[in-house]
Scaffold this motif. Structure first.
Motif, PDB file in Angstrom:
ATOM      1  N   LEU A  46      52.749   3.458  84.743  1.00 23.74           N
ATOM      2  CA  LEU A  46      51.535   3.030  85.435  1.00 23.74           C
ATOM      3  C   LEU A  46      50.545   4.174  85.570  1.00 23.74           C
ATOM      4  O   LEU A  46      49.330   3.975  85.422  1.00 23.74           O
ATOM      5  CB  LEU A  46      51.887   2.510  86.825  1.00 23.74           C
ATOM      6  N   MET A  47      51.063   5.370  85.851  1.00 21.50           N
ATOM      7  CA  MET A  47      50.169   6.521  85.966  1.00 21.50           C
ATOM      8  C   MET A  47      49.441   6.769  84.652  1.00 21.50           C
ATOM      9  O   MET A  47      48.263   7.067  84.637  1.00 21.50           O
ATOM     10  CB  MET A  47      50.968   7.771  86.355  1.00 21.50           C
ATOM     11  N   GLN A  48      50.198   6.636  83.561  1.00 18.94           N
ATOM     12  CA  GLN A  48      49.599   6.820  82.235  1.00 18.94           C
ATOM     13  C   GLN A  48      48.455   5.802  82.034  1.00 18.94           C
ATOM     14  O   GLN A  48      47.365   6.164  81.585  1.00 18.94           O
ATOM     15  CB  GLN A  48      50.681   6.597  81.171  1.00 18.94           C
ATOM     16  N   THR A  49      48.723   4.555  82.396  1.00 19.40           N
ATOM     17  CA  THR A  49      47.707   3.507  82.243  1.00 19.40           C
ATOM     18  C   THR A  49      46.492   3.817  83.092  1.00 19.40           C
ATOM     19  O   THR A  49      45.349   3.787  82.609  1.00 19.40           O
ATOM     20  CB  THR A  49      48.285   2.140  82.683  1.00 19.40           C
ATOM     21  N   VAL A  50      46.739   4.129  84.369  1.00 18.86           N
ATOM     22  CA  VAL A  50      45.627   4.364  85.290  1.00 18.86           C
ATOM     23  C   VAL A  50      44.826   5.593  84.867  1.00 18.86           C
ATOM     24  O   VAL A  50      43.596   5.614  84.985  1.00 18.86           O
ATOM     25  CB  VAL A  50      46.156   4.494  86.739  1.00 18.86           C
ATOM     26  N   ALA A  51      45.514   6.624  84.337  1.00 17.74           N
ATOM     27  CA  ALA A  51      44.801   7.829  83.887  1.00 17.74           C
ATOM     28  C   ALA A  51      43.787   7.475  82.807  1.00 17.74           C
ATOM     29  O   ALA A  51      42.745   8.107  82.679  1.00 17.74           O
ATOM     30  CB  ALA A  51      45.799   8.862  83.358  1.00 17.74           C
ATOM     31  N   THR A  53      42.523   4.122  82.306  1.00 17.61           N
ATOM     32  CA  THR A  53      41.604   3.026  82.622  1.00 17.61           C
ATOM     33  C   THR A  53      40.756   3.237  83.880  1.00 17.61           C
ATOM     34  O   THR A  53      39.688   2.651  83.987  1.00 17.61           O
ATOM     35  CB  THR A  53      42.380   1.705  82.811  1.00 17.61           C
ATOM     36  N   ALA A  54      41.227   4.037  84.836  1.00 18.34           N
ATOM     37  CA  ALA A  54      40.494   4.148  86.107  1.00 18.34           C
ATOM     38  C   ALA A  54      39.137   4.817  85.907  1.00 18.34           C
ATOM     39  O   ALA A  54      39.021   5.805  85.192  1.00 18.34           O
ATOM     40  CB  ALA A  54      41.323   4.933  87.120  1.00 18.34           C
TER      41      ALA A  54
ATOM     42  N   ASP B   6      46.128  -2.686  88.049  1.00 16.68           N
ATOM     43  CA  ASP B   6      46.939  -1.493  87.788  1.00 16.68           C
ATOM     44  C   ASP B   6      46.936  -0.538  88.970  1.00 16.68           C
ATOM     45  O   ASP B   6      47.974   0.014  89.341  1.00 16.68           O
ATOM     46  CB  ASP B   6      46.410  -0.752  86.559  1.00 16.68           C
ATOM     47  N   ILE B   7      45.762  -0.352  89.549  1.00 16.28           N
ATOM     48  CA  ILE B   7      45.650   0.591  90.663  1.00 16.28           C
ATOM     49  C   ILE B   7      46.420   0.068  91.870  1.00 16.28           C
ATOM     50  O   ILE B   7      47.145   0.816  92.520  1.00 16.28           O
ATOM     51  CB  ILE B   7      44.163   0.853  90.991  1.00 16.28           C
ATOM     52  N   LEU B  10      50.049   0.594  91.241  1.00 17.05           N
ATOM     53  CA  LEU B  10      50.410   2.005  91.394  1.00 17.05           C
ATOM     54  C   LEU B  10      50.562   2.364  92.873  1.00 17.05           C
ATOM     55  O   LEU B  10      51.513   3.038  93.270  1.00 17.05           O
ATOM     56  CB  LEU B  10      49.340   2.888  90.734  1.00 17.05           C
ATOM     57  N   LEU B  13      53.878   0.991  94.155  1.00 15.43           N
ATOM     58  CA  LEU B  13      55.047   1.773  93.740  1.00 15.43           C
ATOM     59  C   LEU B  13      55.113   3.092  94.501  1.00 15.43           C
ATOM     60  O   LEU B  13      56.185   3.513  94.941  1.00 15.43           O
ATOM     61  CB  LEU B  13      54.992   2.057  92.234  1.00 15.43           C
ATOM     62  N   ILE B  33      43.504   9.910  91.077  1.00 15.81           N
ATOM     63  CA  ILE B  33      42.438   9.448  90.176  1.00 15.81           C
ATOM     64  C   ILE B  33      41.320  10.486  90.113  1.00 15.81           C
ATOM     65  O   ILE B  33      40.744  10.738  89.055  1.00 15.81           O
ATOM     66  CB  ILE B  33      41.907   8.074  90.634  1.00 15.81           C
ATOM     67  N   ARG B  36      42.340  13.678  87.788  1.00 17.74           N
ATOM     68  CA  ARG B  36      43.022  13.064  86.663  1.00 17.74           C
ATOM     69  C   ARG B  36      43.641  14.100  85.728  1.00 17.74           C
ATOM     70  O   ARG B  36      44.836  14.079  85.457  1.00 17.74           O
ATOM     71  CB  ARG B  36      42.010  12.229  85.891  1.00 17.74           C
ATOM     72  N   LEU B  40      47.079  13.832  87.628  1.00 15.00           N
ATOM     73  CA  LEU B  40      47.605  12.515  87.252  1.00 15.00           C
ATOM     74  C   LEU B  40      48.289  12.554  85.889  1.00 15.00           C
ATOM     75  O   LEU B  40      49.435  12.115  85.750  1.00 15.00           O
ATOM     76  CB  LEU B  40      46.474  11.481  87.264  1.00 15.00           C
ATOM     77  N   THR B  41      47.604  13.088  84.873  1.00 11.92           N
ATOM     78  CA  THR B  41      48.177  13.109  83.530  1.00 11.92           C
ATOM     79  C   THR B  41      49.419  14.010  83.460  1.00 11.92           C
ATOM     80  O   THR B  41      50.464  13.565  82.964  1.00 11.92           O
ATOM     81  CB  THR B  41      47.110  13.547  82.514  1.00 11.92           C
ATOM     82  N   SER B  44      52.344  12.278  85.228  1.00 14.91           N
ATOM     83  CA  SER B  44      52.877  11.160  84.467  1.00 14.91           C
ATOM     84  C   SER B  44      53.717  11.656  83.291  1.00 14.91           C
ATOM     85  O   SER B  44      54.802  11.128  83.018  1.00 14.91           O
ATOM     86  CB  SER B  44      51.710  10.295  84.007  1.00 14.91           C
ATOM     87  N   GLN B  48      57.836  11.158  82.762  1.00 14.79           N
ATOM     88  CA  GLN B  48      58.399  10.595  81.533  1.00 14.79           C
ATOM     89  C   GLN B  48      59.520  11.504  81.008  1.00 14.79           C
ATOM     90  O   GLN B  48      60.593  11.023  80.638  1.00 14.79           O
ATOM     91  CB  GLN B  48      57.293  10.508  80.477  1.00 14.79           C
TER      92      GLN B  48
END
Lengths: 197, 197
Positions: A46-51, A53-54, B6-7, B10, B13, B33, B36, B40-41, B44, B48
């Motif tokens: 989810l973090m990957q997605t939000v990074a 898309t946000a 998504d947000i 997140l 979670l 956010i 980022r 965030l990146t 994430s 992983q």
């Protein structure tokens, strides 16, 4: 440390989140490792997605996943009311209450001479534009009741005076509040704004 | 809510992490956010990595990225001392103090009839094996000073009696502690274990 490099690095990054310190970051990481399938992997995905898309709404500054947010695109919310807030968290708090049916404008902070934050940094010119382009009839200043918040509210009121109806949130005793625990300023404000029943 | 799917997911979670509730999860996600690239990146990515590499040491139960952890493979730490702890967090706390130079054994909890946690669930058979195979001369029971911790300590002491020297952490006044704020049990323990100066 007995844990290896990646785990230590993860603890260090987690400790940078607001509300987490080194101890709670360690606890959180151990919890994540134990709940790998249920929590760690979905959270990382989810973090990957939000990074990716946000983004901030180009119109109001709200955080979402579109260039212009749902509230700004919804015709239902174009009722002429515009609520000015300091921060996205404040916008979310207003939305949770469900009481406001208009649109928002997120300043992104407060004016601060010390931190060199002027009107340009705060999306105030954009606010002035919106008054005309969106046919706004009332601007509600929902800024925090702090010195900085009120200074910013005064500045915006000066800029918009005569162009639109200006209001601010009422000040007084919070619901469930006990007088004994309230500060003098709140009691004074509540007394001055007393209403007949 | 104005933030999109998504947000919201997140935030939900993040709120499941120990020490974070819905409010602090919202604050953390907004912070992520905003930062980022810086937070965030990398967070994430690290999650992983850790989701793939983190595992329990097959020998002692410590969390790391190898099948057998650094402490268990290090010859320097094979000094005949084995420290038994409830949890990986306790092992990390011991390591931060830097006072212990031997190896560890992580039980993974405490005995509990109510929760149906018996010796088999707690890596106690593995502990008994290690006494012989690793030539352990002293077992230090560093279990929490709670009822469950002490019950487990008594059980382990029974199992190992006569086979190895058994010790436990000293109980008394913590460093920096003020008598006025200590509970009766601690003061009693400190008085009974008083030492000549």
């Amino acid at each position: 440390m007995s844990s290896t490099r990646d785990i230590d690095a993860l603890i260090e990054l987690m400790a940078k989140l607001p509300g987490l310190g080194p101890r709670s970051a360690r606890r959180a990481v151990l919890h994540l490792i134990r709940k790998r399938a249920l929590l760690l992997t979905p959270l990382s995905d989810l973090m990957q997605t939000v990074a990716v898309t946000a983004r901030e709404c180009l119109n109001c500054g709200n955080v979402g996943t579109a260039d212009v947010c749902d509230i700004c695109t919804s015709e239902k919310r174009a009722n002429g009311e515009l609520c000015v807030v300091e921060d996205v968290a404040d916008l979310w708090a207003m939305e949770r209450s469900g009481v406001f049916k208009g649109r928002y404008h997120v300043l992104g902070g407060t004016l601060s001479a010390l931190d060199a934050i002027g009107p340009q940094e705060l999306r105030i010119p954009r606010l002035v534009d919106r008054i005309d382009t969106e046919g706004v009839s009332e601007v509600i200043l929902a800024l925090n009741a702090t010195i900085d918040g009120q200074t910013t509210a005064h500045y915006i009121a000066d800029q918009l005076e005569g162009r639109v109806r200006l209001t601010s949130l009422a000040q007084g005793v919070p619901i469930g509040g006990e007088l004994d625990y309230l500060d003098d300023g709140t009691i004074t404000a509540a007394m001055q704004a007393r209403k007949s029943i």
